[in-house]
Design a protein around this motif. Structure first.
Motif: not given
Length: 319
Positions: A158-186
């Motif tokens: 469960t603790r590992l899953l929490l880190v994975i879920c959070g990492a996926g969320y911040f990775y796609t929301r911050l968009q500092l890295d290449p992502v499959p599709r960029r969405y507006p920050q709004s």
């Protein structure tokens, strides 16, 4: 359970440590791989600072007083969930691991994986938002939470899953890295608002609802600290209020990214306008200019139209 006989105080919070093998292995692997990859990528070395901070928080959540007392006090377990779901992944995402991986494995191979359908589905706003919003609800409002307290394997996964879920969320929301599709920050701001509301409602449910895993905590026969009801009330406040407070740095980064996107959009619009004006000026310069005094006669009104009045760009400017 040594923590059961030792009250949690400021002193014991500093001195209480345990060796948690899964947390230690994961932290060493993450930091080691990141530091090695940092020397082979274009990621600035300053990006290692948030990664090291996240690693330290990860260790505290597993080996520090948070890990020691997580099975004894409800509010400490809530603190552990907040740290692993929000703080640690946010710090890791600031390290730009996606850019590092792209530099190491090669742009073509990385972009090919990033453009695949599974990657687009996993990195979509619906998937990543569900991971960080729905997972805490499932943990606390199902039999998942008692299983975490009673099973070491469930706790570790469960603790590992929490880190994975959070990492996926911040990775796609911050968009500092290449992502499959960029969405507006709004959109990221709206999703963050929804995540804040979800945490708030869950905090109210834990505050006003029945005792969670009551039989487990009663069987501990803890004679120090808050009562079971007070303990859960404090935990609800930790999850709700502290979770939102720790999310402020994320909001600040989002606003910064939002302003940067708006600035780039404005610069692109200005460039288009400048190009249109330059093209109009070139067309005007290419047209033959009648001699002074010459003009066109409007057949409908019989009036004389000056040559520059027939050009839309020049007509608007002189008018």
């Amino acid at each position: 359970m040594a923590a059961l006989s030792t009250p949690l105080t400021l002193q014991t919070a500093v001195t209480s440590w345990r060796f948690d093998l899964p947390s230690s292995i994961l932290v060493v692997l993450v930091v080691g791989i990141y530091l090695v990859g940092l020397r082979r990528s274009t990621v600035p070395s300053s990006r290692a600072v948030p990664v090291l901070i996240g690693a330290a928080v990860w260790l505290i959540a597993g080996c520090g007083f948070v890990g020691v007392y997580s099975d004894v006090l409800f509010w400490v377990r809530a603190l552990q969930v907040v740290l692993l779901l929000m703080v640690v992944p946010f710090c890791l995402a600031l390290g730009m691991p996606g850019t590092m991986a792209r530099d190491i494995v090669g742009h073509a191979a990385f972009d090919r994986v990033l453009g695949s359908k599974p990657a687009r589905v996993l990195a979509s706003p619906a998937t990543t938002s569900a991971g960080i919003i729905v997972t805490p609800w499932l943990i606390y409002l199902t039999g998942w939470y008692p299983a975490m307290l009673q099973s070491g394997a469930v706790d570790t996964l469960t603790r590992l899953l929490l880190v994975i879920c959070g990492a996926g969320y911040f990775y796609t929301r911050l968009q500092l890295d290449p992502v499959p599709r960029r969405y507006p920050q709004s959109m990221s701001l709206l999703i963050t608002l929804g995540e804040t509301l979800g945490d708030g409602v869950l905090g109210v449910v834990m505050w006003q609802g029945g005792l969670l895993a009551a039989s487990y905590y009663e069987a501990l026969h803890r004679v120090w600290g808050p009562s079971l009801r007070t303990d859960q009330t404090i935990g609800a406040g930790v999850f709700w209020i502290l979770g939102d407070a720790l999310g402020l740095p994320f909001l600040l980064v989002l606003f910064s990214r939002f302003r940067a996107d708006e600035r780039l959009r404005a610069e692109a619009a200005d460039a288009e306008l400048d190009a249109a004006e330059l093209k109009a000026a070139e067309l005007a310069a290419a047209e033959p200019i009648p001699r002074a005094g010459e003009g066109a006669i409007d057949s409908a009104s019989g009036s004389t139209t000056l040559w520059w009045e027939s050009h839309p760009e020049l007509r608007d400017r002189f008018r």
